[in-house]
Write a protein that holds these residues in place. Structure first.
Motif, PDB file in Angstrom:
ATOM      1  N   ASP A  52       0.845  -1.199   0.000  1.00 24.09           N
ATOM      2  CA  ASP A  52       0.000   0.000   0.000  1.00 24.09           C
ATOM      3  C   ASP A  52       0.875   1.241   0.000  1.00 24.09           C
ATOM      4  N   ALA A  53       0.778   2.036  -1.058  1.00 24.47           N
ATOM      5  CA  ALA A  53       1.605   3.243  -1.176  1.00 24.47           C
ATOM      6  C   ALA A  53       1.282   4.268  -0.090  1.00 24.47           C
ATOM      7  N   GLN A  54       0.053   4.248   0.435  1.00 21.58           N
ATOM      8  CA  GLN A  54      -0.318   5.187   1.484  1.00 21.58           C
ATOM      9  C   GLN A  54       0.415   4.912   2.801  1.00 21.58           C
ATOM     10  N   LEU A  55       0.960   3.714   2.939  1.00 23.12           N
ATOM     11  CA  LEU A  55       1.686   3.356   4.153  1.00 23.12           C
ATOM     12  C   LEU A  55       3.195   3.559   4.009  1.00 23.12           C
ATOM     13  N   HIS A  56       3.609   4.155   2.905  1.00 20.66           N
ATOM     14  CA  HIS A  56       5.046   4.415   2.708  1.00 20.66           C
ATOM     15  C   HIS A  56       5.422   5.736   3.379  1.00 20.66           C
ATOM     16  N   THR A  57       5.294   5.746   4.690  1.00 20.62           N
ATOM     17  CA  THR A  57       5.610   6.910   5.504  1.00 20.62           C
ATOM     18  C   THR A  57       6.656   6.515   6.538  1.00 20.62           C
ATOM     19  N   PRO A  58       7.320   7.500   7.178  1.00 17.64           N
ATOM     20  CA  PRO A  58       8.338   7.152   8.183  1.00 17.64           C
ATOM     21  C   PRO A  58       7.818   6.249   9.284  1.00 17.64           C
ATOM     22  N   MET A  59       6.607   6.518   9.798  1.00 14.02           N
ATOM     23  CA  MET A  59       6.076   5.719  10.902  1.00 14.02           C
ATOM     24  C   MET A  59       5.945   4.256  10.511  1.00 14.02           C
ATOM     25  N   TYR A  60       5.398   3.987   9.335  1.00 16.56           N
ATOM     26  CA  TYR A  60       5.206   2.610   8.912  1.00 16.56           C
ATOM     27  C   TYR A  60       6.511   1.978   8.432  1.00 16.56           C
ATOM     28  N   SER A  61       7.451   2.790   7.997  1.00 11.54           N
ATOM     29  CA  SER A  61       8.777   2.258   7.682  1.00 11.54           C
ATOM     30  C   SER A  61       9.451   1.732   8.945  1.00 11.54           C
ATOM     31  N   PHE A  62       9.372   2.501  10.023  1.00 11.71           N
ATOM     32  CA  PHE A  62       9.916   2.041  11.300  1.00 11.71           C
ATOM     33  C   PHE A  62       9.163   0.808  11.790  1.00 11.71           C
ATOM     34  N   LEU A  63       7.851   0.790  11.595  1.00 12.64           N
ATOM     35  CA  LEU A  63       7.047  -0.349  12.039  1.00 12.64           C
ATOM     36  C   LEU A  63       7.418  -1.615  11.272  1.00 12.64           C
ATOM     37  N   VAL A 124       7.525  14.190  17.068  1.00 12.31           N
ATOM     38  CA  VAL A 124       7.557  15.146  15.958  1.00 12.31           C
ATOM     39  C   VAL A 124       6.194  15.217  15.281  1.00 12.31           C
ATOM     40  N   ALA A 125       5.542  14.062  15.088  1.00 10.70           N
ATOM     41  CA  ALA A 125       4.242  14.030  14.405  1.00 10.70           C
ATOM     42  C   ALA A 125       3.160  14.746  15.196  1.00 10.70           C
ATOM     43  N   ILE A 126       3.217  14.667  16.519  1.00 12.72           N
ATOM     44  CA  ILE A 126       2.162  15.264  17.344  1.00 12.72           C
ATOM     45  C   ILE A 126       2.450  16.716  17.686  1.00 12.72           C
ATOM     46  N   SER A 127       3.694  17.035  17.998  1.00 10.96           N
ATOM     47  CA  SER A 127       4.021  18.390  18.455  1.00 10.96           C
ATOM     48  C   SER A 127       4.081  19.395  17.307  1.00 10.96           C
ATOM     49  N   ASN A 128       4.526  18.955  16.137  1.00  7.38           N
ATOM     50  CA  ASN A 128       4.667  19.888  15.023  1.00  7.38           C
ATOM     51  C   ASN A 128       4.294  19.192  13.714  1.00  7.38           C
ATOM     52  N   PRO A 129       3.013  18.863  13.536  1.00 11.57           N
ATOM     53  CA  PRO A 129       2.616  18.077  12.358  1.00 11.57           C
ATOM     54  C   PRO A 129       2.836  18.792  11.030  1.00 11.57           C
ATOM     55  N   LEU A 130       2.779  20.123  11.026  1.00 11.47           N
ATOM     56  CA  LEU A 130       2.952  20.859   9.768  1.00 11.47           C
ATOM     57  C   LEU A 130       4.375  20.748   9.233  1.00 11.47           C
ATOM     58  N   HIS A 131       5.344  20.580  10.109  1.00 12.29           N
ATOM     59  CA  HIS A 131       6.737  20.472   9.697  1.00 12.29           C
ATOM     60  C   HIS A 131       7.252  19.027   9.781  1.00 12.29           C
ATOM     61  N   TYR A 132       6.314  18.085   9.907  1.00 12.91           N
ATOM     62  CA  TYR A 132       6.725  16.681  10.065  1.00 12.91           C
ATOM     63  C   TYR A 132       7.499  16.185   8.842  1.00 12.91           C
ATOM     64  N   ASN A 133       6.965  16.443   7.653  1.00  8.12           N
ATOM     65  CA  ASN A 133       7.629  15.958   6.437  1.00  8.12           C
ATOM     66  C   ASN A 133       8.981  16.620   6.211  1.00  8.12           C
ATOM     67  N   MET A 134       9.142  17.836   6.714  1.00  6.25           N
ATOM     68  CA  MET A 134      10.427  18.511   6.578  1.00  6.25           C
ATOM     69  C   MET A 134      11.459  17.963   7.568  1.00  6.25           C
ATOM     70  N   THR A 135      10.977  17.479   8.720  1.00  7.98           N
ATOM     71  CA  THR A 135      11.893  16.929   9.721  1.00  7.98           C
ATOM     72  C   THR A 135      12.213  15.471   9.445  1.00  7.98           C
ATOM     73  N   MET A 136      11.177  14.661   9.255  1.00  6.70           N
ATOM     74  CA  MET A 136      11.363  13.225   9.019  1.00  6.70           C
ATOM     75  C   MET A 136      11.427  12.960   7.516  1.00  6.70           C
ATOM     76  N   THR A 137      12.459  13.461   6.882  1.00  4.79           N
ATOM     77  CA  THR A 137      12.673  13.239   5.458  1.00  4.79           C
ATOM     78  C   THR A 137      13.147  11.801   5.225  1.00  4.79           C
ATOM     79  N   PRO A 138      13.073  11.303   3.993  1.00  2.00           N
ATOM     80  CA  PRO A 138      13.583   9.951   3.727  1.00  2.00           C
ATOM     81  C   PRO A 138      15.041   9.786   4.127  1.00  2.00           C
ATOM     82  N   GLY A 139      15.841  10.834   3.906  1.00  2.00           N
ATOM     83  CA  GLY A 139      17.245  10.749   4.311  1.00  2.00           C
ATOM     84  C   GLY A 139      17.399  10.651   5.813  1.00  2.00           C
TER      85      GLY A 139
END
Length: 322
Positions: A52-63, A124-139
């Motif tokens: 599922d492409a919708q689950l290709h996020t940092p949280m599910y990658s760690f999971l 990071v996801a809860i405290s600053n969700p608007l900047h989550y993608n900028m903080t938890m980048t693929p790199g």
């Protein structure tokens, strides 16, 4: 100078299975069923996240890496238990004991660091969700994952080296069902050596460091949740990290119990029960814990199952032929 254990002990005997031979068959069936359930659940979780492409996020990658580690370290321990119960062969060679200890320590240690990373990710996801993608980048995610594996491998090298240069004189009976650190240290000739001090000091320091990272992350998470004005919004926000918190409590709670009792003279029944819990039960429960409270996982599962449903054919009465 004491001789190394390689010249004095060439094999170890797992005596825990000889206490109740009548339980060999039931224990084999239970262990096999637990292992199959663990393998299927963790493997299924990894497949769901990958398809599922919708689950290709940092949280599910760690999971996905968490479930992979669960499956791996259960696969290091359970086959040895099954082989011992099936063949009644309780002897394990020195090399196999060291190898299983090494790979088990890699998986358990890496999972410990990964749970700390997941706590930071939740913060990071809860405290600053608007900047989550900028903080938890693929790199950044790759760096976190690589760091967790590097720390796990480094810890395993240190623990395995320090443990298996100890001198084992005479007694080679492990009152346990696998080569774990506490029963191995109890077989050493001296009651307390510099090697034991290094192992326990390093293990407890790293344990406390992981616990502190998780505690600080959740303190900040709670502070962020309290800023939410609506009570329903607070409950919904906190529910997103309850699965991770449950896993953390189970995993670190059992490890804390084992570290606390690592210097005791005997391996009690409580030690064996707790070790079964974190080597067999927790890997089996983790996919269930994460899937029960996760709407995305449930939706993906229903989507995948729906693709394998056969179409239903309805027979129509064509009436009498003319």
């Amino acid at each position: 100078m004491a001789k190394r254990n390689l010249s004095t002990v060439t094999e170890f005997i797992l005596v825990v299975f000889t206490d109740h031979p009548e339980l060999a068959v039931p224990l084999f069936l239970v262990s096999l069923s637990f292992y199959l359930v663990t393998f299927l659940r963790n493997g299924g979780m990894i497949i769901l996240i990958q398809v599922d492409a919708q689950l290709h996020t940092p949280m599910y990658s760690f999971l996905s890496h968490l479930t992979f580690l669960d499956a791996c370290y259960d696969s290091v321990i359970t086959p040895q238990i099954l082989a011992t119960l099936a063949t009644d062969k309780t002897v394990i060679s020195y090399g196999r004991c060291a190898a299983r200890f090494f790979f088990f320590t890699i998986c358990a240690g890496t999972e410990r660091y990964l749970l700390s990373v997941m706590a930071y990710d939740s913060f990071v996801a809860i405290s600053n969700p608007l900047h989550y993608n900028m903080t938890m980048t693929p790199g950044a995610c790759r760096v976190f994952l690589a760091s967790a594996y590097i720390c796990g491998v480094s810890r395993a090298i240190l623990h395995t080296t320090c443990t298996f240069i100890l001198s084992f004189c005479g007694d080679n009976q492990i009152n346990f069902f696998f080569c774990d650190l506490p029963p191995l240290l109890k077989l050493a000739c001296s009651s307390m050596t510099q090697t034991e001090i290094v192992i326990l000091f390093f293990a407890k320091c790293m344990f406390l460091a992981n616990v502190m990272i998780i505690l600080i992350s959740y303190m900040l998470i709670i502070r962020a949740i309290l800023r939410v004005k609506l009570a329903g919004g607070r409950a919904k926000t906190f529910s997103t990290c309850t699965s991770h918190l449950t896993t953390v409590v189970l995993f670190f709670g059992t490890l804390a119990f084992m570290y606390q009792r690592s210097n005791s003279e005997k391996c009690s029944e409580e030690d064996r029960i707790v070790s079964v819990f974190y080597t067999v039960i927790i890997p089996m429960l983790n996919p269930l814990i994460y899937s029960l409270r996760n709407k995305d996982i449930k939706a993906t599962f229903r989507k995948v199952i729906g693709k394998f449903q056969f179409p239903t054919y309805v027979a129509f009465d064509e009436g009498p032929s003319s």
